[in-house]
Design an enzyme around this catalytic site. Sequence first.
Site, mmCIF file in Angstrom:
data_model
loop_
_atom_site.group_PDB
_atom_site.id
_atom_site.type_symbol
_atom_site.label_atom_id
_atom_site.label_comp_id
_atom_site.label_asym_id
_atom_site.label_seq_id
_atom_site.Cartn_x
_atom_site.Cartn_y
_atom_site.Cartn_z
ATOM 1 N N CYS A 129 0.830 -1.208 0.000
ATOM 2 C CA CYS A 129 0.000 0.000 0.000
ATOM 3 C C CYS A 129 0.870 1.265 0.000
ATOM 4 C CB CYS A 129 -0.966 -0.023 1.173
ATOM 5 S SG CYS A 129 -0.376 -0.943 2.569
ATOM 6 N N LYS A 164 4.933 -9.296 4.070
ATOM 7 C CA LYS A 164 4.427 -9.787 2.781
ATOM 8 C C LYS A 164 4.991 -8.954 1.637
ATOM 9 C CE LYS A 164 0.258 -11.180 0.403
ATOM 10 N NZ LYS A 164 -1.182 -11.429 0.563
ATOM 11 N N THR A 265 -6.697 -16.959 -4.889
ATOM 12 C CA THR A 265 -7.755 -16.894 -5.900
ATOM 13 C C THR A 265 -8.459 -18.245 -6.094
ATOM 14 O OG1 THR A 265 -6.535 -15.112 -6.975
ATOM 15 C CG2 THR A 265 -8.185 -16.234 -8.315
HETATM 16 C C1 LIG Z 1 -9.908 -10.192 -4.027
HETATM 17 C C2 LIG Z 1 -8.534 -10.170 -3.435
HETATM 18 C C3 LIG Z 1 -8.294 -9.423 -2.275
HETATM 19 C C4 LIG Z 1 -7.019 -9.397 -1.705
HETATM 20 N N1 LIG Z 1 -6.817 -8.663 -0.552
HETATM 21 C C5 LIG Z 1 -5.586 -8.665 0.037
HETATM 22 C C6 LIG Z 1 -5.372 -7.956 1.271
HETATM 23 O O1 LIG Z 1 -6.287 -7.366 1.855
HETATM 24 N N2 LIG Z 1 -4.114 -7.959 1.798
HETATM 25 C C7 LIG Z 1 -3.060 -8.626 1.199
HETATM 26 O O2 LIG Z 1 -1.940 -8.612 1.725
HETATM 27 N N3 LIG Z 1 -3.254 -9.327 0.050
HETATM 28 C C8 LIG Z 1 -4.477 -9.357 -0.536
HETATM 29 N N4 LIG Z 1 -4.673 -10.083 -1.697
HETATM 30 C C9 LIG Z 1 -3.540 -10.823 -2.296
HETATM 31 C C10 LIG Z 1 -3.570 -12.317 -1.949
HETATM 32 O O3 LIG Z 1 -3.510 -12.512 -0.555
HETATM 33 C C11 LIG Z 1 -2.412 -13.079 -2.637
HETATM 34 O O4 LIG Z 1 -1.175 -12.542 -2.190
HETATM 35 C C12 LIG Z 1 -2.440 -12.958 -4.161
HETATM 36 O O5 LIG Z 1 -3.770 -12.972 -4.636
HETATM 37 C C13 LIG Z 1 -1.628 -14.052 -4.859
HETATM 38 O O6 LIG Z 1 -2.135 -15.340 -4.611
HETATM 39 P P1 LIG Z 1 -3.209 -16.090 -5.570
HETATM 40 O O7 LIG Z 1 -2.708 -15.945 -6.976
HETATM 41 O O8 LIG Z 1 -3.264 -17.490 -5.078
HETATM 42 O O9 LIG Z 1 -4.511 -15.373 -5.377
HETATM 43 C C14 LIG Z 1 -5.950 -10.125 -2.299
HETATM 44 C C15 LIG Z 1 -6.207 -10.893 -3.453
HETATM 45 C C16 LIG Z 1 -7.457 -10.933 -4.025
HETATM 46 C C17 LIG Z 1 -7.692 -11.765 -5.264
#
Ligand SMILES: Cc1cc2nc3c(=O)[nH]c(=O)nc-3n(C[C@H](O)[C@H](O)[C@H](O)COP(=O)(O)O)c2cc1C
Length: 302
Positions: A129, A164, A265
């Site tokens: 952020c 992260k 996801t």
């Molecule tokens: C709808 C959505 C909301 C997310 N909100 C956050 C969040 O609030 N904080 C954060 O650190 N990552 C957030 N992420 C990132 C995920 O935690 C993750 O790091 C990222 O999606 C990669 O993993 P994936 O490809 O398995 O989804 C969000 C991802 C998605 C799709």
Amino acid sequence: MNKLHCDLGKLILKNPVTVASGTFGSGKEFKDFYDLSQLGGIMVKGTTLLPRRGNQPQRLVETAGGVINSIGLANGGVDDFLNNILPEAKDYGTAIIVNISGDTTDDYGRMAEKLSVPGVAALEVNISCPNVKHGGIAFGTVPDMAREVATMVKNNTDLPVIMKLSPNVTNIAEMGAAVESGGADIISMINTLIGMAIDIKNRKPIIKHIMGGYSGPPIKPVALRMVYQVYKTVKIPIIGMGGIMNTEDAIEFIMAGASAVSVGTANFVDPYTPLNIIQGLNKYVEENGLSSYKEIIGAVHR
Ligand SMILES: Cc1cc2nc3c(=O)[nH]c(=O)nc-3n(C[C@H](O)[C@H](O)[C@H](O)COP(=O)(O)O)c2cc1C
């Protein structure tokens, strides 16, 4: 003996399979599907010091192979989390890991202090952020800013601190080293890649906020490469994520150097994905005669 017992230094999980922040709510949204105590841990959705309405819709778009989201950290704020979400979540029988975001370094410190209560297993620090005091540059793109946040959080809590990492950088190893030197106990990675989609009929971005975070299966090769690079650079454990859909994907992350994984996801496609992966890892460990899944952490070789 539990061959999936997962030891991340100060943070112990019953197995290495967690669910990623923002894709699993606080767990409540999924508890009717299955017993959440089977999970290694839940990274709850992003929490901020004050409540946030989030961004204007449209906030999510499906692409050819993944999604772009721009939720804008909609949440009720840290007090709402402590008063209304944690009392239920702490009884799910799994590690509750709280994902925190801030506008300033001080915000992170205040949140860390407030969240250092029984029931919270660890803090996961989202540094993707913008730093409002530094022209809106994301904390996670400047090593010194990322290090500063890690130190601030560490100074305000005794909980394990998971930093992260954002993939939107040129040198991910440098970011890993920065948060480690700032005092991080664990690294989780990767957050979303910045993406965009256009509606060609009206020539407008589909996401109201123009750009959003890209996640899902297509980001896996990038995430794996980054986990591998950071594993070669730091000594602290890594929780790997980015496009994990099945057991094979999870094993790739572990072989690249992750000590645990997080499913994001994929939860939108099939909420049972994390359980299938736990089952799949157990089967893999048995079939390969391993005494623990840990034998394959960082096992990739040329
Ligand atoms: C709808 C959505 C909301 C997310 N909100 C956050 C969040 O609030 N904080 C954060 O650190 N990552 C957030 N992420 C990132 C995920 O935690 C993750 O790091 C990222 O999606 C990669 O993993 P994936 O490809 O398995 O989804 C969000 C991802 C998605 C799709």
